[in-house]
Write a protein that holds these residues in place. Structure first.
Motif, PDB file in Angstrom:
ATOM      1  N   THR A  27       0.815  -1.217   0.000  1.00  0.00           N
ATOM      2  CA  THR A  27       0.000   0.000   0.000  1.00  0.00           C
ATOM      3  C   THR A  27       0.839   1.252   0.000  1.00  0.00           C
ATOM      4  N   THR A  28       2.023   1.239   0.601  1.00  0.00           N
ATOM      5  CA  THR A  28       2.860   2.430   0.662  1.00  0.00           C
ATOM      6  C   THR A  28       4.288   2.074   0.313  1.00  0.00           C
ATOM      7  N   LYS A  29       5.032   3.117  -0.060  1.00  0.00           N
ATOM      8  CA  LYS A  29       6.438   2.911  -0.410  1.00  0.00           C
ATOM      9  C   LYS A  29       7.224   2.388   0.781  1.00  0.00           C
ATOM     10  N   GLU A  30       6.865   2.832   1.983  1.00  0.00           N
ATOM     11  CA  GLU A  30       7.612   2.423   3.165  1.00  0.00           C
ATOM     12  C   GLU A  30       7.473   0.926   3.425  1.00  0.00           C
ATOM     13  N   ALA A  31       6.357   0.328   2.978  1.00  0.00           N
ATOM     14  CA  ALA A  31       6.120  -1.090   3.233  1.00  0.00           C
ATOM     15  C   ALA A  31       6.931  -1.987   2.309  1.00  0.00           C
ATOM     16  N   ALA A  32       7.506  -1.389   1.269  1.00  0.00           N
ATOM     17  CA  ALA A  32       8.207  -2.181   0.254  1.00  0.00           C
ATOM     18  C   ALA A  32       9.659  -2.357   0.640  1.00  0.00           C
ATOM     19  N   ASP A  33       9.927  -3.227   1.568  1.00  0.00           N
ATOM     20  CA  ASP A  33      11.306  -3.547   1.928  1.00  0.00           C
ATOM     21  C   ASP A  33      11.865  -4.538   0.915  1.00  0.00           C
ATOM     22  N   ARG A  34      13.088  -4.972   1.149  1.00  0.00           N
ATOM     23  CA  ARG A  34      13.729  -5.841   0.167  1.00  0.00           C
ATOM     24  C   ARG A  34      12.924  -7.113  -0.098  1.00  0.00           C
ATOM     25  N   ALA A  35      12.423  -7.738   0.959  1.00  0.00           N
ATOM     26  CA  ALA A  35      11.687  -8.990   0.781  1.00  0.00           C
ATOM     27  C   ALA A  35      10.462  -8.790  -0.093  1.00  0.00           C
ATOM     28  N   ALA A  36       9.753  -7.681   0.124  1.00  0.00           N
ATOM     29  CA  ALA A  36       8.549  -7.427  -0.652  1.00  0.00           C
ATOM     30  C   ALA A  36       8.883  -7.136  -2.108  1.00  0.00           C
ATOM     31  N   ILE A  37       9.995  -6.428  -2.349  1.00  0.00           N
ATOM     32  CA  ILE A  37      10.380  -6.111  -3.722  1.00  0.00           C
ATOM     33  C   ILE A  37      10.828  -7.380  -4.447  1.00  0.00           C
ATOM     34  N   GLU A  38      11.569  -8.245  -3.753  1.00  0.00           N
ATOM     35  CA  GLU A  38      11.935  -9.515  -4.365  1.00  0.00           C
ATOM     36  C   GLU A  38      10.689 -10.348  -4.662  1.00  0.00           C
ATOM     37  N   GLU A  39       9.724 -10.276  -3.784  1.00  0.00           N
ATOM     38  CA  GLU A  39       8.466 -10.990  -3.998  1.00  0.00           C
ATOM     39  C   GLU A  39       7.774 -10.480  -5.254  1.00  0.00           C
ATOM     40  N   THR A  40       7.891  -9.180  -5.500  1.00  0.00           N
ATOM     41  CA  THR A  40       7.311  -8.604  -6.706  1.00  0.00           C
ATOM     42  C   THR A  40       7.983  -9.169  -7.953  1.00  0.00           C
ATOM     43  N   GLY A  41       9.309  -9.289  -7.917  1.00  0.00           N
ATOM     44  CA  GLY A  41      10.017  -9.900  -9.039  1.00  0.00           C
ATOM     45  C   GLY A  41       9.577 -11.326  -9.271  1.00  0.00           C
ATOM     46  N   GLU A  42       9.363 -12.092  -8.181  1.00  0.00           N
ATOM     47  CA  GLU A  42       8.878 -13.460  -8.307  1.00  0.00           C
ATOM     48  C   GLU A  42       7.475 -13.487  -8.907  1.00  0.00           C
ATOM     49  N   TYR A  43       6.671 -12.543  -8.499  1.00  0.00           N
ATOM     50  CA  TYR A  43       5.301 -12.474  -9.021  1.00  0.00           C
ATOM     51  C   TYR A  43       5.304 -12.254 -10.532  1.00  0.00           C
TER      52      TYR A  43
END
Length: 341
Positions: A253-269
């Motif tokens: 929901t926010t930029k602050e919530a996008a830590d490394r794990a979440a960004i890597e998860e996005t790449g996996e998605y």
């Protein structure tokens, strides 16, 4: 063959195109270089190969001006592969796609070559045509182009023996040139050999380990090959796969919530989505990685930004994390260790 002699007209008036039957080029080169009969057995550095063909044409037609290269290939349902999408981004290259049926046969490619050659000649768009092909079906188009005053220069690939071009096509061309095997050698690489060797070493019995002889059987069944795999496309219906894909989409929901794990998860998605929508064969073409072709890398980052809801342009580390996640998912899909072949 001696250099072609063209002494009539200025450079601006002597335009030429290169028309390439990719099916013929790849099959002929792979046979003489690698003894391969299927595209699954080798990879081609098509960008560099096209650049070399353009350079060779410029040497042969010194007073000419390249209009463009026509790259005639095929794809299942005419959906371009990763390699074809990269080639389409090249300057002065137009990709034309026929259909690839379930048997791996090209449909409609010869008709497109004939139509383009005839149209170019009829509209006086070119004075010379370099045709890299071997099928006799090209003969009528060559004759029509010549009737409009176009010189047709037939190029072929050195065969391992005999000939790999139709005799009538050779007869009708204005000039004929055979590309030696060494001309193509640097751009064709047989795949899987290193990986297969590593697998054999890993499977070798250890000291004291009981060796159980394997039964001699026929070809493995699909169940034995894919039974241990957890590909969504294999274990679920299409509807369930899409539902699973939506549930797997990162909820940020926010930029602050996008830590490394979440960004890597996005790449996996994104990787997971591409496997479903573009097919395993197309994504397999990206291996061994981890470098993506520029045009594909841009698509990955754009999709990741759409999922995250903000730009990664000023976040170089985040872009690396997206790519890391992408490759983690791809490697899992194909049981690949990420090492070069």
């Amino acid at each position: 063959m001696s250099r072609l002699d063209h002494d009539c007209g200025s450079k601006a008036s002597r335009r030429y195109s290169i028309l390439i039957d990719v099916g013929y080029l790849y099959a002929a080169a792979a046979e003489v270089l690698l003894g391969a009969t299927s595209r699954r057995e080798y990879k081609v550095d098509a960008e560099k190969l096209i650049g070399t063909l353009i350079a060779r044409a410029a040497e042969r037609l010194m007073d000419g001006e390249l209009l463009r290269v026509y790259w005639f290939d095929a794809a299942r349902d005419r959906v371009p592969t990763v390699d074809q999408r990269v080639i389409a981004q090249m300057d002065f290259v137009k990709v034309r796609l026929g259909n690839l049926n379930s048997r791996g046969q090209q449909k409609g490619v010869d008709a497109m070559i004939r139509a383009d050659l005839e149209q170019l000649a009829r509209h006086r768009a070119i004075n010379e045509a370099i045709l890299l092909a071997g099928d006799e079906d090209m003969v009528p188009a060559v004759e029509i182009a010549q009737a409009y005053g176009v010189r047709v220069h037939l190029w072929g690939v050195e065969p391992p023996y005999g000939t790999n071009q139709a005799e009538r096509l050779v007869w009708e061309a204005d000039t004929v040139e055979i590309l030696p095997a060494d001309f193509c050698r640097a751009y064709f690489t047989k795949i899987g050999t290193a990986a297969a060797g590593a697998a054999r070493v890993a499977a070798a019995p250890q000291p004291g380990e009981e060796v159980v002889p394997e039964p001699v059987l026929g070809p493995p069944s699909p169940a034995s090959v894919f039974g241990a795999r957890h590909s969504v496309a294999v274990t679920m219906s299409a509807a369930d796969a899409w539902d699973n894909l939506e549930r797997a989409k990162p909820k940020l929901t926010t930029k602050e919530a996008a830590d490394r794990a979440a960004i890597e998860e996005t790449g996996e998605y994104v990787a997971h989505k591409w496997i479903l929508t573009r097919g395993q064969d197309n994504i397999r073409d990206l291996l061994p990685g981890p470098t993506l072709p520029t045009v594909i890398d841009k698509e990955l980052l754009v999709e990741a930004e759409k999922t995250l809801g903000y730009s990664l342009r000023d976040l170089p580390e985040a872009r690396i994390w997206v790519r890391d996640g992408f490759w983690d998912r791809v490697y899992r899909e194909f049981d690949h260790d990420g090492k070069p072949w």
